[in-house]
Design a protein around this motif. Structure first.
Motif, mmCIF file in Angstrom:
data_model
loop_
_atom_site.group_PDB
_atom_site.id
_atom_site.type_symbol
_atom_site.label_atom_id
_atom_site.label_comp_id
_atom_site.label_asym_id
_atom_site.label_seq_id
_atom_site.Cartn_x
_atom_site.Cartn_y
_atom_site.Cartn_z
ATOM 1 N N ALA A 1 1.499 6.963 -6.586
ATOM 2 C CA ALA A 1 0.389 7.874 -6.894
ATOM 3 C C ALA A 1 0.780 9.323 -6.603
ATOM 4 O O ALA A 1 0.488 10.225 -7.401
ATOM 5 C CB ALA A 1 -0.855 7.482 -6.086
ATOM 6 N N GLY A 2 1.447 9.556 -5.493
ATOM 7 C CA GLY A 2 1.864 10.922 -5.147
ATOM 8 C C GLY A 2 2.856 11.490 -6.140
ATOM 9 O O GLY A 2 2.727 12.628 -6.600
ATOM 10 N N ILE B 1 -4.584 3.605 0.135
ATOM 11 C CA ILE B 1 -3.868 4.877 0.299
ATOM 12 C C ILE B 1 -3.299 4.975 1.719
ATOM 13 O O ILE B 1 -4.013 4.790 2.700
ATOM 14 C CB ILE B 1 -4.801 6.077 0.023
ATOM 15 N N ASN C 1 0.829 -1.210 0.000
ATOM 16 C CA ASN C 1 0.000 0.000 0.000
ATOM 17 C C ASN C 1 0.865 1.263 0.000
ATOM 18 O O ASN C 1 0.520 2.261 -0.641
ATOM 19 C CB ASN C 1 -0.948 0.013 1.202
ATOM 20 N N ILE D 1 1.612 9.275 0.528
ATOM 21 C CA ILE D 1 1.185 9.999 -0.671
ATOM 22 C C ILE D 1 1.456 11.497 -0.512
ATOM 23 O O ILE D 1 1.877 12.169 -1.449
ATOM 24 C CB ILE D 1 -0.291 9.712 -1.034
ATOM 25 N N GLN E 1 -10.107 5.217 -1.068
ATOM 26 C CA GLN E 1 -9.383 3.983 -1.365
ATOM 27 C C GLN E 1 -8.719 3.420 -0.109
ATOM 28 O O GLN E 1 -8.127 4.147 0.673
ATOM 29 C CB GLN E 1 -8.324 4.234 -2.444
ATOM 30 N N LEU F 1 -9.228 9.076 -4.935
ATOM 31 C CA LEU F 1 -8.264 8.507 -3.989
ATOM 32 C C LEU F 1 -8.722 8.581 -2.534
ATOM 33 O O LEU F 1 -8.231 7.824 -1.694
ATOM 34 C CB LEU F 1 -6.909 9.207 -4.137
ATOM 35 N N ALA G 1 -8.842 13.427 -8.832
ATOM 36 C CA ALA G 1 -7.900 12.544 -8.130
ATOM 37 C C ALA G 1 -8.213 12.487 -6.642
ATOM 38 O O ALA G 1 -8.197 11.402 -6.045
ATOM 39 C CB ALA G 1 -6.460 13.008 -8.355
ATOM 40 N N GLY H 1 3.317 10.452 -9.228
ATOM 41 C CA GLY H 1 2.627 10.579 -10.512
ATOM 42 C C GLY H 1 1.799 11.849 -10.603
ATOM 43 O O GLY H 1 1.840 12.564 -11.612
ATOM 44 N N LEU H 2 1.055 12.144 -9.541
ATOM 45 C CA LEU H 2 0.267 13.382 -9.528
ATOM 46 C C LEU H 2 1.164 14.613 -9.592
ATOM 47 O O LEU H 2 0.872 15.569 -10.321
ATOM 48 C CB LEU H 2 -0.605 13.433 -8.275
ATOM 49 N N TRP I 1 2.158 1.787 -3.627
ATOM 50 C CA TRP I 1 1.161 2.405 -4.513
ATOM 51 C C TRP I 1 0.877 3.848 -4.121
ATOM 52 O O TRP I 1 0.658 4.695 -4.996
ATOM 53 C CB TRP I 1 -0.121 1.587 -4.532
ATOM 54 N N SER I 2 0.894 4.146 -2.843
ATOM 55 C CA SER I 2 0.681 5.528 -2.408
ATOM 56 C C SER I 2 1.831 6.419 -2.860
ATOM 57 O O SER I 2 1.610 7.550 -3.325
ATOM 58 C CB SER I 2 0.549 5.592 -0.882
#
Length: 161
Positions: free
Chosen positions: A53-54, A113, A46, A118, A110, A107, A103, A56-57, A49-50
């Motif tokens: 995602a952070g 997260i 987790n 993140i 989820q 998010l 987003a 990527g954003l 992925w967090s």
């Protein structure tokens, strides 16, 4: 010879923006490795992925501005350049706002997260991007009037008859 100068093909800021995008891409790869790796070490899958995602954003948000300016600069020298430029740049800003809201809504609920991971990866991406921008623009070697073309003839030499 004509008094009307030929328009410049592209603004002189374009190479700097391309450099910023290249450095942002390299930094994104490093941040993905670090953010995902540290997230994985801190909170397992987790956290991985967090972290991704952070980062990527952050990369999406921060790359949209130079991309929109480069796209808008394609209209440089044309009649409606200022209108098109600000329309495209403001459109990019609105796109970032919509992406951010979507987003957050997606998010927020989820289970995977990990909020601190993140948040810190998003902040790390923003700080790295600001450092890249500061370094690129501090090394900028463009004269203050780089895109100005002077007339090719002296109007005082003409005959007023």
């Amino acid at each position: 010879m004509s008094d009307i100068p030929e328009p410049v093909a592209a603004p002189s800021i374009n190479p700097v923006l391309r450099t910023v995008l290249a450095w942002t891409g390299i930094a994104a790869v490093l941040l993905i490795i670090l953010g995902g790796g540290i997230g994985y070490l801190v909170a397992g899958v987790n956290g991985l992925w967090s972290g991704l995602a952070g980062v990527g954003l952050a990369v999406i948000f921060l790359a949209l501005t130079p991309i929109s300016v480069l796209i808008a600069n394609r209209w440089y020298g044309r009649e409606m350049f200022a209108t098109v430029f600000f329309g495209i740049v403001m459109g990019g800003w609105l796109l970032k706002l919509v992406i951010f809201i979507v987003a957050i809504v997606i998010l927020r609920g989820q289970d995977w997260i990990v909020p601190p991971v993140i948040f810190l990866s998003l902040v790390a991406g923003i700080v790295v991007s600001l450092v890249i921008d500061a370094v690129a623009f501090s090394k900028l070697r463009v004269p203050h009037v780089s895109d100005v073309v002077l007339p090719t003839r002296n109007p005082e030499e003409e005959n007023d008859s």
